[in-house]
Structure formats: C-alpha cells, structure tokens
Write a protein that holds these residues in place. Structure first.
Motif, mmCIF file in Angstrom:
data_model
loop_
_atom_site.group_PDB
_atom_site.id
_atom_site.type_symbol
_atom_site.label_atom_id
_atom_site.label_comp_id
_atom_site.label_asym_id
_atom_site.label_seq_id
_atom_site.Cartn_x
_atom_site.Cartn_y
_atom_site.Cartn_z
ATOM 1 N N ASP A 44 0.824 -1.217 0.000
ATOM 2 C CA ASP A 44 0.000 0.000 0.000
ATOM 3 C C ASP A 44 0.854 1.261 0.000
ATOM 4 N N GLY A 45 1.905 1.261 -0.803
ATOM 5 C CA GLY A 45 2.736 2.442 -0.954
ATOM 6 C C GLY A 45 3.788 2.652 0.122
ATOM 7 N N ALA A 46 3.797 1.796 1.134
ATOM 8 C CA ALA A 46 4.784 1.910 2.217
ATOM 9 C C ALA A 46 5.691 0.683 2.191
ATOM 10 N N VAL A 47 6.895 0.834 2.761
ATOM 11 C CA VAL A 47 7.845 -0.269 2.822
ATOM 12 C C VAL A 47 7.777 -0.909 4.203
ATOM 13 N N LYS A 48 7.557 -2.209 4.216
ATOM 14 C CA LYS A 48 7.498 -2.964 5.462
ATOM 15 C C LYS A 48 8.672 -3.924 5.503
ATOM 16 N N ARG A 49 9.403 -3.948 6.593
ATOM 17 C CA ARG A 49 10.526 -4.865 6.753
ATOM 18 C C ARG A 49 10.055 -6.154 7.422
ATOM 19 N N VAL A 50 10.270 -7.275 6.754
ATOM 20 C CA VAL A 50 9.908 -8.582 7.283
ATOM 21 C C VAL A 50 11.199 -9.299 7.666
ATOM 22 N N ARG A 51 11.328 -9.638 8.931
ATOM 23 C CA ARG A 51 12.542 -10.300 9.401
ATOM 24 C C ARG A 51 12.546 -11.770 8.995
ATOM 25 N N ILE A 52 13.709 -12.234 8.549
ATOM 26 C CA ILE A 52 13.891 -13.628 8.168
ATOM 27 C C ILE A 52 14.604 -14.344 9.317
ATOM 28 N N ARG A 53 13.962 -15.339 9.874
ATOM 29 C CA ARG A 53 14.561 -16.069 10.995
ATOM 30 C C ARG A 53 15.642 -17.030 10.528
ATOM 31 N N ARG A 54 15.376 -17.753 9.406
ATOM 32 C CA ARG A 54 16.317 -18.786 8.981
ATOM 33 C C ARG A 54 16.101 -19.135 7.514
ATOM 34 N N VAL A 55 17.173 -19.571 6.875
ATOM 35 C CA VAL A 55 17.130 -20.123 5.522
ATOM 36 C C VAL A 55 17.911 -21.426 5.579
ATOM 37 N N HIS A 56 17.243 -22.556 5.328
ATOM 38 C CA HIS A 56 17.957 -23.818 5.446
ATOM 39 C C HIS A 56 17.639 -24.778 4.297
ATOM 40 N N LEU A 57 18.411 -25.833 4.229
ATOM 41 C CA LEU A 57 18.353 -26.793 3.132
ATOM 42 C C LEU A 57 17.851 -28.138 3.646
ATOM 43 N N GLU A 58 17.004 -28.791 2.844
ATOM 44 C CA GLU A 58 16.499 -30.105 3.203
ATOM 45 C C GLU A 58 16.093 -30.849 1.935
ATOM 46 N N GLU A 59 15.615 -32.069 2.094
ATOM 47 C CA GLU A 59 15.146 -32.852 0.954
ATOM 48 C C GLU A 59 13.628 -32.841 0.896
ATOM 49 N N ASP A 60 13.103 -32.805 -0.327
ATOM 50 C CA ASP A 60 11.663 -32.859 -0.509
ATOM 51 C C ASP A 60 11.166 -34.296 -0.323
ATOM 52 N N THR A 61 9.865 -34.450 -0.155
ATOM 53 C CA THR A 61 9.255 -35.771 0.019
ATOM 54 C C THR A 61 8.653 -36.237 -1.306
ATOM 55 N N GLY A 62 8.147 -37.477 -1.313
ATOM 56 C CA GLY A 62 7.390 -37.947 -2.456
ATOM 57 C C GLY A 62 6.029 -37.272 -2.510
ATOM 58 N N LYS A 63 5.226 -37.659 -3.495
ATOM 59 C CA LYS A 63 3.923 -37.030 -3.685
ATOM 60 C C LYS A 63 2.828 -38.079 -3.633
ATOM 61 N N LEU A 64 1.814 -37.812 -2.810
ATOM 62 C CA LEU A 64 0.680 -38.730 -2.660
ATOM 63 C C LEU A 64 -0.466 -38.328 -3.590
ATOM 64 N N PHE A 65 -1.112 -39.330 -4.168
ATOM 65 C CA PHE A 65 -2.282 -39.103 -5.012
ATOM 66 C C PHE A 65 -3.461 -39.862 -4.409
ATOM 67 N N HIS A 66 -4.455 -39.117 -3.932
ATOM 68 C CA HIS A 66 -5.638 -39.723 -3.304
ATOM 69 C C HIS A 66 -6.727 -39.843 -4.370
ATOM 70 N N VAL A 67 -6.657 -40.889 -5.160
ATOM 71 C CA VAL A 67 -7.530 -41.010 -6.322
ATOM 72 C C VAL A 67 -8.722 -41.932 -6.078
ATOM 73 N N GLU A 68 -8.682 -42.705 -5.001
ATOM 74 C CA GLU A 68 -9.777 -43.595 -4.667
ATOM 75 C C GLU A 68 -10.126 -43.418 -3.195
#
Length: 254
Positions: free
Chosen positions: A114-138
């Motif tokens: 809305d035309g103003a600058v807001k500072r958002v603090r970042i607590r952490r940036v980290h690395l990990e592995e993603d998981t598989g993907k589930l499909f709920h088809v039935e």
C-alpha cells in the motif's frame, strides 16, 4: 460469553522452494518435472539400507546465494539433522533437514505494501530434501510417486511480522521475485516448486503476546494464501468472541 471484540492477526510465513539443480540433493537422479511416476528414483532417494547420501554442492550454493540476497548472517558451520516422522511419502521415515545450525539466519526482506515499505525479518534459511507425492484417487487407496523424493528444497522462515492477508501476499510475491531473479528457483507455484505455509494467530489489539497459532499447509497460489489467511483470521476471531479456546493445529485450505 463474548470476551474479545477487537483483534489483530499475527502471521509468520514458511516458504518451501525447490532449487534449480539438475540432480537431487543427495544422489544423481534427475529433478525434471513431469516424468513418468517412479522413474527418477534410486536406493539413496528411496532410503534403502546401505545407501549413502552425498550433498549436492549446487544446492548449497543456491541456499547461500538466497541467504545473502535476504541479508542473512551466514553460519560458517552448518549441519544436517534427521527429522523423524512416519508418512508414506517419506520412504525412510525421516527427512534430512537442518535445525539449530541452518545456513542463513537473522535476515530481512523489505516489502512494499500500500505504498509503504514494510521490513519482514527472516529467521532462517535452510536446506532439506523434498518428500514424495501422494495421489488420493480412490476413497480407500492412495498412490505414491517418489520422483520428488530427494529434490533439493530450501525453507525460508520469517518472524511473526505480518499482520494481514495483503501483507502476507505481498511478501510472497516479493520473495518469489528474489528467488527467480537470482536463479535459485523457478518459482512455479502451479508445479509445486514454491509452496507456502502461513502460521496464523490473533490477539487483542494492543497486546504484545502471541496467540495460539494455526498452520495452513502447502498453499500454492497467491490467491489461496490471501483467501486462506482471511478465512482463518475470521474463524479465530469469531471463536474468541464466543469465548472458545483455540487449539494449535495444522489445517488444509480447500
């Protein structure tokens, strides 16, 4: 009995971004999107006994570049942890992630709202592995695609500095621009490359204490972030107005 009439939202954001690498985080399997199910897997990303992970240097470089772009302090020593949980999309029953020594900490991102600058603090940036993907088809059956298991995943966690759905949406848009600009992620929300999990609570106006938070899981569009937060804030405010206690929990936005 109505006990609270005016409340303000307090929101912290967790954003998961798949990194732009050709291979997975601990093995040589491809990260190409859209391949046939379970064709990009090996003993390492399936967690089979005797397999040994080897870190992907490009993934570490992407997280370092992101942490610097977000004005973080870089930990010279960073280690991985085992995050244990028993979901079928994680074949070895734990996720290799980071906890007390992430790669980047104590940063910030300036966001225009809305035309103003807001500072958002970042607590952490980290690395990990993603998981598989589930499909709920039935109704009684789920299918699993392990192609995504082991894809390099970066998590960016803010402090609870956001106070509206509009601020949360603006932060996500600004963060996506940074990640795409520096080449760390393609930022494709529709493909799951970028996923957001707001942690939402409300508190009486003027209070400095944090309320009971509720997490919305795996939102993958700017609209769902905005609408999900709006709905959850309204739900929590109505509960407090009725004098009902809030419970810390994880919810799905439909």
């Amino acid at each position: 009995m109505a006990t609270v009439t005016r409340v303000e939202p307090v929101i912290g954001m967790e954003v998961h971004a798949e990194l732009l690498t050709r291979s997975k985080i601990f093995c040589g399997c491809s990260t190409q999107f859209g391949a046939a199910p379970n064709t990009q897997c090996c003993p390492v990303c399936l967690g089979l006994p005797g397999s040994l992970p080897v870190p992907n240097r490009a993934a570490v470089d992407h997280v370092l570049r992101t942490a610097l772009a977000l004005n973080c302090r870089i930990n010279r020593r960073s280690i991985f942890h085992r995050k244990n949980y028993f979901y079928p999309d994680l074949p070895k029953a734990y996720q290799i992630s980071q906890y007390d020594l992430p790669i980047g900490v104590d940063g910030y991102l300036d966001v225009r709202v809305d035309g103003a600058v807001k500072r958002v603090r970042i607590r952490r940036v980290h690395l990990e592995e993603d998981t598989g993907k589930l499909f709920h088809v039935e109704p009684t059956t789920s299918f699993i695609d392990y192609n995504r298991s082991g894809v390099p995943l970066m998590e960016i966690v803010t402090e609870p500095d956001l106070h509206s759905a509009e601020e949360a949406r603006a932060y996500l848009r600004a963060l996506r621009l940074v990640l795409v600009w520096i080449g760390a992620s393609d930022g494709k929300l529709e493909q799951g490359s970028l996923r957001c999990e707001p942690n939402i609570s409300v508190r009486p106006v003027g209070s400095t204490e944090l309320g009971t938070k509720v997490e919305l899981k795996n939102l993958n569009s700017f609209a769902s972030v905005y609408q999900g937060i709006e709905y959850e804030v309204e739900r929590q405010a109505a509960a407090l107005a009725r004098g009902e206690p809030l419970v810390q929990e994880t919810r799905r936005w439909d």
